[in-house]
Design a protein around this motif. Structure first.
Motif, mmCIF file in Angstrom:
data_model
loop_
_atom_site.group_PDB
_atom_site.id
_atom_site.type_symbol
_atom_site.label_atom_id
_atom_site.label_comp_id
_atom_site.label_asym_id
_atom_site.label_seq_id
_atom_site.Cartn_x
_atom_site.Cartn_y
_atom_site.Cartn_z
ATOM 1 N N ILE A 98 0.850 -1.197 0.000
ATOM 2 C CA ILE A 98 0.000 0.000 0.000
ATOM 3 C C ILE A 98 0.884 1.245 0.000
ATOM 4 O O ILE A 98 0.613 2.209 -0.719
ATOM 5 C CB ILE A 98 -0.951 0.009 1.225
ATOM 6 N N GLU A 99 1.942 1.227 0.786
ATOM 7 C CA GLU A 99 2.847 2.376 0.860
ATOM 8 C C GLU A 99 3.467 2.674 -0.510
ATOM 9 O O GLU A 99 3.508 3.833 -0.941
ATOM 10 C CB GLU A 99 3.950 2.109 1.899
ATOM 11 N N GLN A 100 3.905 1.651 -1.220
ATOM 12 C CA GLN A 100 4.467 1.842 -2.560
ATOM 13 C C GLN A 100 3.416 2.394 -3.525
ATOM 14 O O GLN A 100 3.708 3.263 -4.339
ATOM 15 C CB GLN A 100 5.034 0.525 -3.093
ATOM 16 N N LYS A 101 2.184 1.892 -3.415
ATOM 17 C CA LYS A 101 1.101 2.385 -4.277
ATOM 18 C C LYS A 101 0.818 3.855 -3.992
ATOM 19 O O LYS A 101 0.567 4.629 -4.905
ATOM 20 C CB LYS A 101 -0.171 1.547 -4.092
ATOM 21 N N GLY A 116 1.129 9.453 -5.833
ATOM 22 C CA GLY A 116 1.257 10.809 -5.307
ATOM 23 C C GLY A 116 0.451 11.089 -4.056
ATOM 24 O O GLY A 116 0.165 12.252 -3.750
ATOM 25 N N VAL A 117 0.086 10.056 -3.311
ATOM 26 C CA VAL A 117 -0.654 10.246 -2.062
ATOM 27 C C VAL A 117 0.355 10.509 -0.950
ATOM 28 O O VAL A 117 1.260 9.712 -0.722
ATOM 29 C CB VAL A 117 -1.515 9.004 -1.720
ATOM 30 N N LYS A 118 0.200 11.644 -0.283
ATOM 31 C CA LYS A 118 1.108 12.027 0.794
ATOM 32 C C LYS A 118 1.005 11.023 1.942
ATOM 33 O O LYS A 118 -0.089 10.671 2.378
ATOM 34 C CB LYS A 118 0.770 13.428 1.292
ATOM 35 N N LEU A 119 2.165 10.574 2.424
ATOM 36 C CA LEU A 119 2.178 9.603 3.512
ATOM 37 C C LEU A 119 2.712 10.223 4.795
ATOM 38 O O LEU A 119 3.912 10.388 4.958
ATOM 39 C CB LEU A 119 3.036 8.390 3.136
ATOM 40 N N ARG A 172 -0.477 7.673 8.386
ATOM 41 C CA ARG A 172 -0.915 6.973 7.170
ATOM 42 C C ARG A 172 0.013 5.804 6.854
ATOM 43 O O ARG A 172 -0.434 4.775 6.344
ATOM 44 C CB ARG A 172 -0.967 7.929 5.978
ATOM 45 N N LYS A 173 1.311 5.962 7.159
ATOM 46 C CA LYS A 173 2.251 4.858 6.935
ATOM 47 C C LYS A 173 1.875 3.653 7.796
ATOM 48 O O LYS A 173 1.926 2.517 7.323
ATOM 49 C CB LYS A 173 3.685 5.291 7.252
ATOM 50 N N VAL A 174 1.495 3.892 9.036
ATOM 51 C CA VAL A 174 1.095 2.798 9.925
ATOM 52 C C VAL A 174 -0.163 2.117 9.377
ATOM 53 O O VAL A 174 -0.247 0.886 9.306
ATOM 54 C CB VAL A 174 0.856 3.303 11.374
#
Length: 143
Positions: A5-8, A13-16, A20-22
């Motif tokens: 999900i993080e790579q996607k 271009g979705v700010k993490l 949101r990373k968790v």
């Protein structure tokens, strides 16, 4: 190996933020940790996320899931039972068989069903461009 999900998020271009990373990590790892039938709702995600970072609010989980869904990173399913359930968006198509008593969700692909759906569309003068199939059942008792 499929993208996390993080790579996607990064590729779309979705700010993490850290929170949101968790949430992304928990969603990415959900099938491995909870099995192939895992399609958590927001409350289940919140429970899992709060074990990692108790400062993350349920509102943050709701907002993040909505952002991920709008970006095409998560697929939302409105299976019977009232609560929307989520899974990571994948490139390959699959259908769902839902146990109405236990809530278990089985993902499957059946070539005969795929052919029949195309045949039905063509019979009515259509070219099938997309579909989703949800079957609801009760598991038979073993004899």
């Amino acid at each position: 190996m499929s993208e996390t999900i993080e790579q996607k998020c990064l590729s779309k271009g979705v700010k993490l933020t850290d929170q949101r990373k968790v949430i992304a990590q928990v969603i990415s790892e959900s099938k491995e940790a909870y099995g192939e039938s895992d399609h958590p709702d927001v409350d289940e995600l919140y429970n899992r996320v709060s074990k990692i970072d108790p400062k993350i609010s349920i509102a943050t989980v709701y907002r993040t899931v909505k952002i991920f869904e709008e970006a095409g990173i998560l697929a939302k399913h409105d299976f019977k039972g009232g609560k929307a359930r989520y899974e990571a968006m994948i490139e390959s198509h699959h259908d769902h068989l839902i146990d109405v008593k236990t809530g278990e969700i089985i993902e499957f692909v059946d070539d005969e069903i795929e052919k029949l759906q195309k045949k039905v569309a063509e019979k009515h003068g259509y070219t099938l461009v997309d579909h989703k199939l949800e079957l609801y059942g009760i598991k038979k008792k073993s004899q």
